[in-house]
Design a protein around this motif. Structure first.
Motif, mmCIF file in Angstrom:
data_model
loop_
_atom_site.group_PDB
_atom_site.id
_atom_site.type_symbol
_atom_site.label_atom_id
_atom_site.label_comp_id
_atom_site.label_asym_id
_atom_site.label_seq_id
_atom_site.Cartn_x
_atom_site.Cartn_y
_atom_site.Cartn_z
ATOM 1 N N ARG A 199 -43.736 -35.297 0.398
ATOM 2 C CA ARG A 199 -42.648 -35.667 1.303
ATOM 3 C C ARG A 199 -42.764 -35.014 2.675
ATOM 4 O O ARG A 199 -42.400 -35.610 3.690
ATOM 5 N N ILE A 200 -43.266 -33.789 2.720
ATOM 6 C CA ILE A 200 -43.210 -33.016 3.971
ATOM 7 C C ILE A 200 -44.611 -32.762 4.525
ATOM 8 O O ILE A 200 -45.431 -32.122 3.869
ATOM 9 N N PRO A 201 -44.883 -33.262 5.727
ATOM 10 C CA PRO A 201 -46.225 -33.101 6.289
ATOM 11 C C PRO A 201 -46.597 -31.628 6.415
ATOM 12 O O PRO A 201 -45.824 -30.843 6.959
ATOM 13 N N GLY A 202 -47.744 -31.276 5.897
ATOM 14 C CA GLY A 202 -48.234 -29.900 6.030
ATOM 15 C C GLY A 202 -47.657 -28.933 5.014
ATOM 16 O O GLY A 202 -47.931 -27.734 5.077
ATOM 17 N N TRP A 203 -46.847 -29.440 4.043
ATOM 18 C CA TRP A 203 -46.244 -28.500 3.085
ATOM 19 C C TRP A 203 -47.321 -27.636 2.431
ATOM 20 O O TRP A 203 -48.348 -28.141 1.978
ATOM 21 N N GLY A 204 -47.098 -26.332 2.455
ATOM 22 C CA GLY A 204 -48.013 -25.430 1.772
ATOM 23 C C GLY A 204 -49.299 -25.118 2.529
ATOM 24 O O GLY A 204 -50.169 -24.438 1.997
ATOM 25 N N ALA A 205 -49.408 -25.588 3.787
ATOM 26 C CA ALA A 205 -50.641 -25.309 4.545
ATOM 27 C C ALA A 205 -50.875 -23.799 4.689
ATOM 28 O O ALA A 205 -52.010 -23.353 4.769
ATOM 29 N N ASP A 206 -49.790 -23.039 4.736
ATOM 30 C CA ASP A 206 -49.905 -21.580 4.849
ATOM 31 C C ASP A 206 -49.322 -20.899 3.609
ATOM 32 O O ASP A 206 -48.640 -19.881 3.699
ATOM 33 N N LEU A 207 -49.631 -21.476 2.466
ATOM 34 C CA LEU A 207 -49.070 -21.000 1.201
ATOM 35 C C LEU A 207 -49.463 -19.561 0.877
ATOM 36 O O LEU A 207 -48.663 -18.798 0.357
ATOM 37 N N SER B 33 -43.289 -28.662 -6.348
ATOM 38 C CA SER B 33 -44.196 -28.457 -5.210
ATOM 39 C C SER B 33 -44.955 -29.737 -4.874
ATOM 40 O O SER B 33 -45.160 -30.049 -3.698
ATOM 41 N N GLU C 156 -36.825 -30.338 -6.490
ATOM 42 C CA GLU C 156 -38.128 -30.976 -6.232
ATOM 43 C C GLU C 156 -39.270 -30.034 -6.619
ATOM 44 O O GLU C 156 -39.216 -28.838 -6.312
ATOM 45 N N LEU D 57 -42.738 -32.054 -2.975
ATOM 46 C CA LEU D 57 -42.546 -31.569 -1.602
ATOM 47 C C LEU D 57 -43.781 -31.846 -0.749
ATOM 48 O O LEU D 57 -43.686 -32.245 0.403
#
Ligand code: ZN
Ligand code: ZN
Lengths: 377, 190
Positions: B20-28, B14, B12, B17
């Motif tokens: 699909r995923i809530p909050g993905w990368g919020a703290d990237l 970025s 997959e 992702l």
């Protein structure tokens, strides 16, 4: 609850704790939790666990009394209390290492102060009780925000903060393959947090299918039941094109139920600080140059860790107890934004007077137990 | 493939992702993860208004690690050392640093002595220990012991054979001590 010996606890009437230091508060506990690391105590694996002490380092409650020098709290405040007891200003606290505070644990310099976690962690009683002494009350506790559910608050006092911390220690960068050992509460939160930090793939490994089902649903993770494979390390290698994971997180700690030999030497004869099966698997499964994160609990006794492999592979090992309070501002935001709903993993609510049953259910993993909350009467 | 220079491609992207995923990368951004121990000097964040906390009064002599310069200003006061186990604990603290295995092994020995002694004493108290209720096994009846064994693997299966000995040991010891004491008393009376 009081400890009576390995695998034996009971509910018992004790004196209400008193203010012992001018900056103490006495908190009436409204909700507590049993944590995986309480099982080290329950199984008699943590040195200097004295009969008659009370466990419990995850709790929230209402301030019932304050010592003469307390400024930041008043009677009636609803508070959440981080599992670390810390002074805020020693060399370590001043650098944010609250779990490594030097001013609160006379029994050891290597371990900080923890509620209800044996004399090795300072000899404090814990929150699986009606009342608890909260030292340095101006520093540790925070008011529970009005919008926050009490169940979420109690999970923030350790499990969620620690799981998130585990992902942070992994130094995850965008697209990393992250493998998490252990699908208990901390492992579930670590897996979920890995996505927030930009993981490209998250694999959770455990031996209980119901916990892995939770990891798939709650943490969107791929799952592996290690009992289904002859060699879980080879399986991880196969899944990662034989490269290995970029980051491995040990969310098990010394409680890993290793082979019988390890179980006897560690849990029974106390010759090791616990069987480090999960940690060794982490060392073997991660790629060369990868990072290992450890926030699963280990005791002060030595453990047989495959250090040579870690050295030869050029791994970065990062580990600590979580400095819970430093996590809170960011985690509050994530909960508000709906990225995290910690109480989704709560499976059991146990009245304090049935605490012995609660420990047995949690320890034996009966009844699909993932996270039990304790409700004082 | 580790045998060639490039990283294997993920299934997959970025963007997928993130969708699909809530909050993905919020703290990237790794630099924006506040609680990683970066040892930033910030003594005021915690809310402490002292530089060194007030000293807690030492009402009973408090054992401490010899690695500490002095008794820490704040400490727990539950269960001061007592009896034989207490003597072992005090010796372990006085004699050995945390770096010595003897320190921890003596404390573990003291723990076992403490459990045995407390079990003996409890027999003569108003609240004798009860191996059945204290181990919580009554929960087996109400919390799916059978399906927990068949659907899944309980975690205690492997050491269940050992557990009765661990739990029973203090009682066996207590019975032995009681027997020896009783014999002494009877002999003296005779
Ligand atoms: Zn915990
Ligand atoms: Zn400190």
């Amino acid at each position: 609850m009081v400890y009576r010996g390995p695998y034996r606890i009971r509910a018992e009437e004790k004196d209400r704790p008193a203010v012992e230091h001018p900056n103490d508060a006495i908190v009436r506990v409204t909700k507590a939790a049993i944590c995986g690391s309480d099982l080290h105590l329950y199984h008699g694996m943590m040195p200097d666990t004295r009969v008659g002490t009370t466990f419990g380092h995850e709790f929230v409650g209402v301030v019932d009394e304050v010592g003469p020098s307390v400024r930041n709290l008043k009677v009636g405040d609803r508070v959440m209390v981080p599992f670390n007891i810390f002074c805020g200003t020693c060399y370590f606290c001043a650098r944010g290492l609250y779990s490594n505070c030097h001013n609160v644990n006379p029994n050891a310099t290597a371990v900080g102060g923890i509620y209800g976690y044996s004399h090795t962690s300072g000899g404090y009683d814990g929150g699986q009780a009606e009342y608890v002494r909260v030292p340095l009350a101006d520093v540790g506790p925070s008011l529970i925000p009005d919008w926050m559910d009490e169940d979420d608050a109690v999970l923030l006092t350790d499990a969620l903060a620690t799981g998130y911390f585990g992902a942070q220690l992994g130094d995850i960068v965008e697209g990393d393959v992250v493998v998490v050992f252990g699908a208990g509460p901390v492992g579930l939160y670590a897996a979920k947090s890995a996505w927030l930090m930009g993981a490209g793939r998250v694999i959770v490994i455990d031996h209980l299918d119901y916990r892995l089902a939770k990891a798939a649903e709650f943490a969107h993770a791929e799952t592996l039941n290690f009992t289904e494979y002859d060699d879980i390390v080879v399986q991880v290698k196969k899944l990662t094109d034989h490269l290995g994971a970029d980051v491995a997180i040990d969310a098990v700690g010394a409680e890993a139920d290793g082979n019988l030999l390890q179980h006897v030497t560690a849990a029974k004869l106390k010759l090791q600080g616990g069987s480090p099966v999960a940690l060794n698997w982490a060392i073997d499964s991660v790629r060369k140059g990868g990072t290992i994160s450890v926030m699963g609990a280990y005791g002060p006794l030595f453990s047989a860790v495959k250090f040579g492999d870690a050295m030869n592979k050029g791994l970065t090992l990062r580990m600590n107890q979580c400095p819970v309070k430093r996590q809170w501002p960011r985690l509050f935001e994530h909960i508000r934004n709906g990225y995290l709903k910690p109480s989704d993993i709560v499976t059991h609510r146990i009245p304090l007077e049935h605490i012995a049953e609660g420990y047995h259910i949690f320890s034996a993993k009966l009844d699909g137990c993932i996270k039990p909350l304790i409700i004082p009467s | 493939m580790p045998y060639t220079p490039d990283k294997p491609k993920l299934a997959e992207s970025s963007d997928e992702l993130r969708a699909r995923i809530p909050g993905w990368g919020a703290d990237l951004d790794p630099a924006d993860r506040p609680s990683v121990p970066r040892e930033r000097f910030d003594p005021t964040f915690s809310g402490a208004w002292w530089e060194f906390p007030e000293r807690q009064p030492e009402k009973v002599p408090r054992e401490r690690s010899i690695e500490h310069k002095f008794l820490t200003p704040v400490f727990g006061t539950v269960s001061p050392p007592r009896g034989v186990s207490g003597a072992i604990r005090r010796y372990a603290y006085k004699r050995y640093s945390e770096g010595r295995a003897a320190h921890w092994l003596l404390l573990m020995v003291a723990d076992r002595v403490d459990v045995a002694g407390s079990t003996v004493l409890s027999i003569f108290s108003r609240h004798p220990d009860n191996p059945i209720t204290e181990t919580g096994v009554p929960a087996e009846a109400s919390h799916h012991p059978v399906s927990s064994r068949t659907d899944d693997r309980r975690t205690d299966v492997r050491h269940q054979a050992l557990d009765p000995f661990i739990v029973a040991a203090p009682w066996v010891l207590a019975a032995g001590v009681t027997y020896v004491l009783a014999r002494k008393v009877i002999r003296r009376a005779a």
